[in-house]
Write a protein that holds these residues in place. Structure first.
Motif, PDB file in Angstrom:
ATOM      1  N   UNK A 120       2.341   0.710   9.847  1.00 38.65           N
ATOM      2  CA  UNK A 120       3.514   1.498  10.278  1.00 38.65           C
ATOM      3  C   UNK A 120       3.814   2.631   9.281  1.00 38.65           C
ATOM      4  N   UNK A 121       2.928   3.626   9.206  1.00 41.42           N
ATOM      5  CA  UNK A 121       3.212   4.770   8.341  1.00 41.42           C
ATOM      6  C   UNK A 121       4.439   5.528   8.820  1.00 41.42           C
ATOM      7  N   UNK A 122       5.110   6.169   7.900  1.00 43.95           N
ATOM      8  CA  UNK A 122       6.296   6.967   8.248  1.00 43.95           C
ATOM      9  C   UNK A 122       5.982   8.436   8.037  1.00 43.95           C
ATOM     10  N   UNK A 145       6.964   3.906  11.177  1.00 44.02           N
ATOM     11  CA  UNK A 145       8.044   3.442  10.324  1.00 44.02           C
ATOM     12  C   UNK A 145       9.147   4.488  10.279  1.00 44.02           C
ATOM     13  N   UNK A 146      10.396   4.055  10.088  1.00 44.77           N
ATOM     14  CA  UNK A 146      11.519   5.004  10.115  1.00 44.77           C
ATOM     15  C   UNK A 146      12.395   4.942   8.864  1.00 44.77           C
ATOM     16  N   UNK A 147      11.880   4.330   7.820  1.00 45.08           N
ATOM     17  CA  UNK A 147      12.637   4.326   6.567  1.00 45.08           C
ATOM     18  C   UNK A 147      12.865   5.765   6.105  1.00 45.08           C
ATOM     19  N   UNK A 148      14.061   6.058   5.625  1.00 44.87           N
ATOM     20  CA  UNK A 148      14.429   7.402   5.142  1.00 44.87           C
ATOM     21  C   UNK A 148      14.492   8.447   6.254  1.00 44.87           C
ATOM     22  N   UNK A 169       2.059  -6.984   9.708  1.00 42.70           N
ATOM     23  CA  UNK A 169       2.574  -5.619   9.852  1.00 42.70           C
ATOM     24  C   UNK A 169       2.609  -5.020   8.459  1.00 42.70           C
ATOM     25  N   UNK A 170       1.875  -3.946   8.256  1.00 39.91           N
ATOM     26  CA  UNK A 170       1.712  -3.347   6.930  1.00 39.91           C
ATOM     27  C   UNK A 170       2.590  -2.120   6.771  1.00 39.91           C
ATOM     28  N   UNK A 171       3.565  -2.197   5.847  1.00 42.17           N
ATOM     29  CA  UNK A 171       4.318  -0.980   5.529  1.00 42.17           C
ATOM     30  C   UNK A 171       3.725  -0.332   4.286  1.00 42.17           C
ATOM     31  N   UNK A 172       4.025   0.952   4.105  1.00 40.47           N
ATOM     32  CA  UNK A 172       3.405   1.776   3.042  1.00 40.47           C
ATOM     33  C   UNK A 172       1.877   1.690   3.097  1.00 40.47           C
ATOM     34  N   UNK A 173       1.269   1.831   4.279  1.00 37.77           N
ATOM     35  CA  UNK A 173      -0.183   1.649   4.378  1.00 37.77           C
ATOM     36  C   UNK A 173      -1.014   2.738   3.715  1.00 37.77           C
ATOM     37  N   UNK A 174      -0.400   3.876   3.413  1.00 36.56           N
ATOM     38  CA  UNK A 174      -1.136   4.915   2.681  1.00 36.56           C
ATOM     39  C   UNK A 174      -0.506   5.211   1.331  1.00 36.56           C
ATOM     40  N   UNK A 175       0.692   4.689   1.092  1.00 38.12           N
ATOM     41  CA  UNK A 175       1.358   4.800  -0.215  1.00 38.12           C
ATOM     42  C   UNK A 175       1.349   6.225  -0.752  1.00 38.12           C
ATOM     43  N   UNK A 176       1.746   7.175   0.078  1.00 40.42           N
ATOM     44  CA  UNK A 176       1.701   8.594  -0.322  1.00 40.42           C
ATOM     45  C   UNK A 176       2.577   8.917  -1.528  1.00 40.42           C
ATOM     46  N   UNK A 177       3.730   8.267  -1.628  1.00 45.27           N
ATOM     47  CA  UNK A 177       4.724   8.721  -2.591  1.00 45.27           C
ATOM     48  C   UNK A 177       4.608   8.173  -3.991  1.00 45.27           C
TER      49      UNK A 177
END
Length: 282
Positions: free
Chosen positions: A238-240, A17-20, A189-197
């Motif tokens: 899609x982790x960033x 992922x490429x957000x931010x 397609x899963x975004x924020x798959x680890x939700x680190x923030x």
């Protein structure tokens, strides 16, 4: 490691992922290096959007992929709902292609639902596909009722995917959206798959069961979360990350095979949904 079939291609289940990303000049080289490390270790899917940094993320991706064989990559970008009309979508797409320095996208997504009728958006997407500017199209942040509507429309069955927020702490879609997509043979397609923030992510390192699983599999907690996310062979996560070490860890998460006992332990602390839940967003 099982690849995931999407839009006629089989791809590595961990993407990028490429957000931010692409906004800070002093981080540009670091971000390029991190993405390239992922690509060098088997990643094919890169997800971006015209919204990310007002196009800066797409420019970052263009610079990053220069040394690579374009045909081996799977590039995704997204159109803003306000630009998803017959008139504006071709303009937005052309701008994204220019920023990405490519002739086509492998997948083009409607970023979320807006005021433009989805029927019109699908017609614009199909036109772009017939021109060879996109290989396939899909949607993002849409729930069951939206997908149901799409399936009733001309060419609606050509919707290749739905990209939504999904991780161990955001399992709401398992109640109805995931079963529906599975029935349609539509990969997630899963975004924020680890939700680190967020609050879920910040509490993970204190979770005893996750610590135990990480030790058992000689991994870290975030790798366990990614392995969980892609466990069914029908999900692309899609982790960033702008950190090369984290990127390698993300890629290696595909090697973790969670057992039924592991999954039951995770269910005990983060249970499956028992009723309909609002779609988690960002």
């Amino acid at each position: 490691m099982k690849k995931v079939k999407i839009a006629g291609r089989k791809v590595f289940p961990i993407g990028i992922g490429t957000s931010n990303m692409g906004d800070q000049v002093d981080r540009f080289d670091q971000e390029v290096e991190a993405i390239r490390v992922g690509l060098d270790n088997g990643v094919q899917v890169i997800d971006t959007a015209e919204m990310y940094g007002d196009g800066n993320a797409e420019k970052l991706v263009a610079h990053t992929i220069k040394p690579y064989n374009r045909e081996e990559l799977f590039l995704i970008s997204k159109v803003l709902p306000s630009n998803a009309s017959k008139k504006q979508l071709p303009i937005s797409l052309e701008n994204s292609l220019k920023r990405l320095n490519t002739d086509y996208l492998d997948l083009y997504l409607l970023h979320w639902k807006g005021n433009i009728p989805i029927k019109e958006t699908i017609e614009a997407l199909e036109n772009a596909k017939s021109q060879g500017k996109i290989k396939s199209w899909g949607v993002s942040n849409l729930d069951v009722d939206d997908i149901e509507k799409i399936m009733t429309l001309p060419d609606g069955m050509k919707c290749a995917t739905n990209q939504v927020r999904y991780n161990l702490g955001d399992r709401g879609i398992e109640f109805d959206l995931v079963p529906m997509m599975n029935k349609l043979e539509m990969p997630l397609i899963a975004y924020s798959p680890v939700a680190r923030g967020d609050s879920f992510g910040t509490n993970l390192t204190k979770q005893k069961v996750l610590k135990e699983l990480a030790e058992r599999h000689q991994s870290d907690i975030f790798q366990i979360l990614l392995a969980w996310c892609i466990r069914n062979g029908k999900t692309i996560a899609i982790p960033q990350s702008s950190n090369t070490t984290h990127m390698i860890d993300n890629v290696k998460a595909v090697e973790i095979q969670l057992t039924q006992q592991d999954l039951q332990q995770l269910d005990s602390i983060y249970p499956k949904p028992s009723m309909k839940q609002p779609l988690a967003l960002w």
